[in-house]
Scaffold this motif. Structure first.
Motif, short mmCIF file in Angstrom:
data_model
loop_
_atom_site.label_atom_id
_atom_site.label_comp_id
_atom_site.label_asym_id
_atom_site.label_seq_id
_atom_site.Cartn_x
_atom_site.Cartn_y
_atom_site.Cartn_z
N ILE A 1 0.78 -1.67 0.36
CA ILE A 1 0.15 -0.18 0.12
C ILE A 1 0.65 1.16 -0.09
O ILE A 1 1.53 1.16 0.84
N ASP A 2 0.19 2.10 -0.76
CA ASP A 2 1.17 3.15 -1.21
C ASP A 2 1.12 4.60 0.04
O ASP A 2 1.80 4.98 0.40
N MET A 3 -0.43 4.59 0.41
CA MET A 3 -0.63 5.69 1.34
C MET A 3 -1.93 5.02 2.50
O MET A 3 -2.41 4.80 1.99
N VAL A 4 -1.30 5.03 3.63
CA VAL A 4 -2.51 5.20 4.30
C VAL A 4 -2.71 6.19 5.20
O VAL A 4 -2.05 7.11 6.07
N ILE A 5 -4.08 6.41 5.68
CA ILE A 5 -4.48 7.62 5.68
C ILE A 5 -5.96 7.17 7.45
O ILE A 5 -6.91 6.24 6.99
N GLY A 6 -5.14 7.57 8.58
CA GLY A 6 -6.18 7.65 9.11
C GLY A 6 -7.03 9.04 9.33
O GLY A 6 -5.97 10.08 9.45
N ASN A 7 -8.04 8.82 11.11
CA ASN A 7 -8.01 10.26 11.08
C ASN A 7 -8.69 10.26 12.91
O ASN A 7 -8.29 9.00 13.77
N ASP A 8 -8.68 11.16 13.45
CA ASP A 8 -8.98 11.38 14.79
C ASP A 8 -10.02 10.71 15.40
O ASP A 8 -10.13 10.14 16.27
N ALA B 1 -14.88 13.94 25.61
CA ALA B 1 -14.18 12.38 24.87
C ALA B 1 -14.09 12.78 23.55
O ALA B 1 -12.66 12.35 23.61
N SER B 2 -14.15 13.77 23.00
CA SER B 2 -13.29 14.03 22.02
C SER B 2 -11.60 14.48 21.38
O SER B 2 -10.81 14.36 21.16
N ALA B 3 -11.71 16.04 23.43
CA ALA B 3 -10.23 15.73 23.00
C ALA B 3 -8.92 14.99 23.67
O ALA B 3 -8.44 14.75 23.30
N ASN B 4 -9.70 13.76 24.50
CA ASN B 4 -9.36 12.70 24.91
C ASN B 4 -8.96 11.62 23.65
O ASN B 4 -7.80 10.75 23.45
N GLN B 5 -9.99 11.74 22.48
CA GLN B 5 -9.61 10.78 21.36
C GLN B 5 -9.01 11.32 20.53
O GLN B 5 -7.90 10.55 20.33
N SER C 1 -0.61 8.52 7.03
CA SER C 1 -0.48 10.12 7.24
C SER C 1 -2.37 9.39 8.70
O SER C 1 -2.96 9.19 8.22
N ILE C 2 -1.84 10.70 9.26
CA ILE C 2 -3.39 10.52 10.72
C ILE C 2 -3.23 12.42 10.51
O ILE C 2 -2.62 13.11 10.08
N VAL C 3 -4.69 12.78 10.00
CA VAL C 3 -5.21 14.00 9.53
C VAL C 3 -6.70 14.15 11.26
O VAL C 3 -7.71 12.98 10.65
N MET C 4 -6.30 15.28 11.59
CA MET C 4 -7.73 15.59 12.72
C MET C 4 -8.20 16.06 11.60
O MET C 4 -8.15 17.48 11.57
N ASP C 5 -9.85 15.48 11.76
CA ASP C 5 -10.78 16.57 10.32
C ASP C 5 -12.18 16.11 11.64
O ASP C 5 -13.33 17.24 11.12
N HIS C 6 -12.00 15.43 12.09
CA HIS C 6 -14.33 15.25 12.27
C HIS C 6 -13.85 15.80 13.43
O HIS C 6 -15.79 16.23 13.65
N PHE C 7 -13.39 15.85 15.08
CA PHE C 7 -13.58 17.27 16.02
C PHE C 7 -12.92 18.04 16.25
O PHE C 7 -13.36 17.52 17.99
N ILE C 8 -12.43 18.31 15.52
CA ILE C 8 -10.88 19.35 15.60
C ILE C 8 -11.37 20.91 15.07
O ILE C 8 -11.73 20.81 14.33
N PRO C 9 -10.96 21.90 16.06
CA PRO C 9 -10.63 21.95 17.76
C PRO C 9 -11.98 20.87 18.12
O PRO C 9 -13.32 20.20 17.86
N ALA C 10 -11.18 20.61 19.28
CA ALA C 10 -12.76 19.58 19.98
C ALA C 10 -13.52 19.66 20.76
O ALA C 10 -13.57 21.01 20.69
N LYS C 11 -14.33 18.78 20.18
CA LYS C 11 -15.91 19.59 20.37
C LYS C 11 -16.74 19.37 22.38
O LYS C 11 -16.90 20.14 22.57
N ASP C 12 -15.59 18.59 22.69
CA ASP C 12 -15.66 17.86 23.82
C ASP C 12 -14.46 16.85 24.67
O ASP C 12 -14.24 17.14 24.03
#
Length: 421
Positions: free
Chosen positions: A28-35, A73-77, A60-71
């Motif tokens: 695999i050439d690129m593996v992508i994860g998110n928050d 739980a998302s901050a700890n995630q 690559s990890i891209v923080m994009d779903h709950f960033i800046p953290a909404k609460d």
């Protein structure tokens, strides 16, 4: 028998000719994860006893779903991903300092290259097929396996050939083309297959359109969507510092397809997907007849949060005012898009019209934050899903549309045809 572009990409990776239906082990050439998804992958990685990433520069990890953290739980995630990225000195870690929605950010960064095999623990990873790559979503533990080994197992998908003919009419875009495909074949019409988009219409589609097209292939059940590289693709890549040398693959004339679908785009009106499935597509003319008032308009997401979408929205709302009973939320897909929109004066136009412009985030699209719908509210959205409760209350309604329709509807306070204003 010839090969499809998808079969050729896998053949090049495994070093022999493969065909649809084969089960293969592939690098695999690129593996992508998110928050949201990466913490599960990290846990599996660490529980396996692994201490090093197999290909750290291809993760690559891209923080994009709950960033800046909404609460909390998302901050700890998010903290789990941050600590892992720091521990492994991850080169391609994108947080608040350089944020964006992953499927817009990575092509922008040159991390998606034609001919790649790409996986991500997000279903809309298929977006990257717009650059002539095989790209698909997988589970978080599949991601962990790739983090540990640098590869994964695939069944080479069969392909459906979609032939678009004719020049799109005014305010008909890639979003409308894919909504029409899903309307025709349904949400399971391409299960574990590749939707290969071809035809003379492709020359009229810019990269924004092509990303939208491939982004929603998953909404037809497809494993991937793909568009062969042409001069438009090469122009998009020209100023990118690409991660690797591109490899261009093209389907053979005698390649085998399980199905061929032909659509005359010149006859297509903007398409609106009514609740509660992307396949519930209807012409804009029907939506106008139904006189559908909207409480919220959302322009953004990995489907339609690109610069072209912001330009279109600003052009339509310039000098006008969002309807008094309607909210308009605009979410640029990356910081670079936001900065360019500011430079062009688009943000001023949108705010002056009454829109709220947010930071890049997936928040509103998945009903996380930054645009939650209340009970019985109706939203017209440029996102990719309109399932029950997708953007908030289970009694709310989501109508999917292109950015021109969404912007025009914000001014009117109801779903309207942008060609009529």
């Amino acid at each position: 028998m010839g090969q499809t572009i998808t079969e050729k990409i896998f053949s090049e990776h495994v070093g022999r000719k493969v065909k649809a239906g084969e089960i293969i082990r592939c690098d695999i050439d690129m593996v992508i994860g998110n928050d949201i998804t990466t913490p599960i992958s990290i846990r599996a990685f660490e529980e396996s006893g692994a201490t090093k990433l197999a290909k750290p520069d291809n993760f690559s990890i891209v923080m994009d779903h709950f960033i800046p953290a909404k609460d909390i739980a998302s901050a700890n995630q998010a903290k789990i991903s941050r600590e892992f990225a720091y521990k492994h000195d991850l080169k391609h870690f994108y947080d608040e300092k350089d944020m964006g929605i992953e499927h817009a950010l990575l092509p922008e960064k040159g991390l998606v290259v034609p001919g790649d095999v790409i996986i991500g623990a997000d279903s809309h990873t298929c977006t990257h097929g717009a650059l002539g790559a095989f790209s698909t979503g997988m589970g978080s533990t599949d991601l962990a396996f790739a983090m540990i080994t640098g590869g994964n197992w695939f069944r080479v998908p069969e392909s459906i050939k979609v032939i678009f003919t004719g020049k799109p009419g005014k305010h008909v875009y890639g979003k409308d083309l894919i909504l029409e495909i899903i309307r025709q074949i349904g949400v399971d019409g391409a299960l574990y297959q590749t939707l290969e988009f071809t035809g003379d219409t492709i020359q009229y589609l810019n990269m924004d359109d092509r990303f939208s097209l491939c982004n929603m292939a998953i909404e037809a059940g497809a494993k991937s969507g793909i568009v062969a590289v042409d001069e438009t693709t090469k122009a998009f890549l020209a100023d990118k510092n690409l991660r690797d040398e591109p490899k261009y693959h093209y389907s053979d004339e005698d390649a085998h397809y399980v199905k061929t679908i032909e659509i005359d785009v010149s006859k297509l009106d903007p398409v609106i997907a009514y609740p509660h499935l992307p396949s519930n597509g209807k012409s804009i003319k029907q939506a106008v007849e139904d006189d559908l008032a909207v409480d919220q308009v959302f322009i953004g997401s990995c489907t339609n949060g690109r610069l072209g979408d912001l330009r279109m929205a600003a052009e339509i709302v310039k000098g006008k005012r969002v309807h008094k009973k309607t909210r308009m939320i605009v979410t640029p897909a990356t910081q670079k898009i936001l900065k360019q929109a500011e430079k062009e004066g688009l943000i001023d136009i949108l705010i002056d019209a009454g829109a709220v412009v947010s930071n890049p985030t997936c928040g509103a699209c998945l009903g996380g934050y930054m645009g939650i719908l209340g009970d019985n509210e109706r939203c017209i959205s440029t996102t990719n899903r309109n399932f029950v409760g997708r953007m908030g209350a289970r009694t709310s309604e989501i109508y999917l549309a292109n950015s021109a329709v969404a912007a025009a509807s914000a001014i009117a306070g109801k779903i309207v045809d942008p060609r009529d204003i």
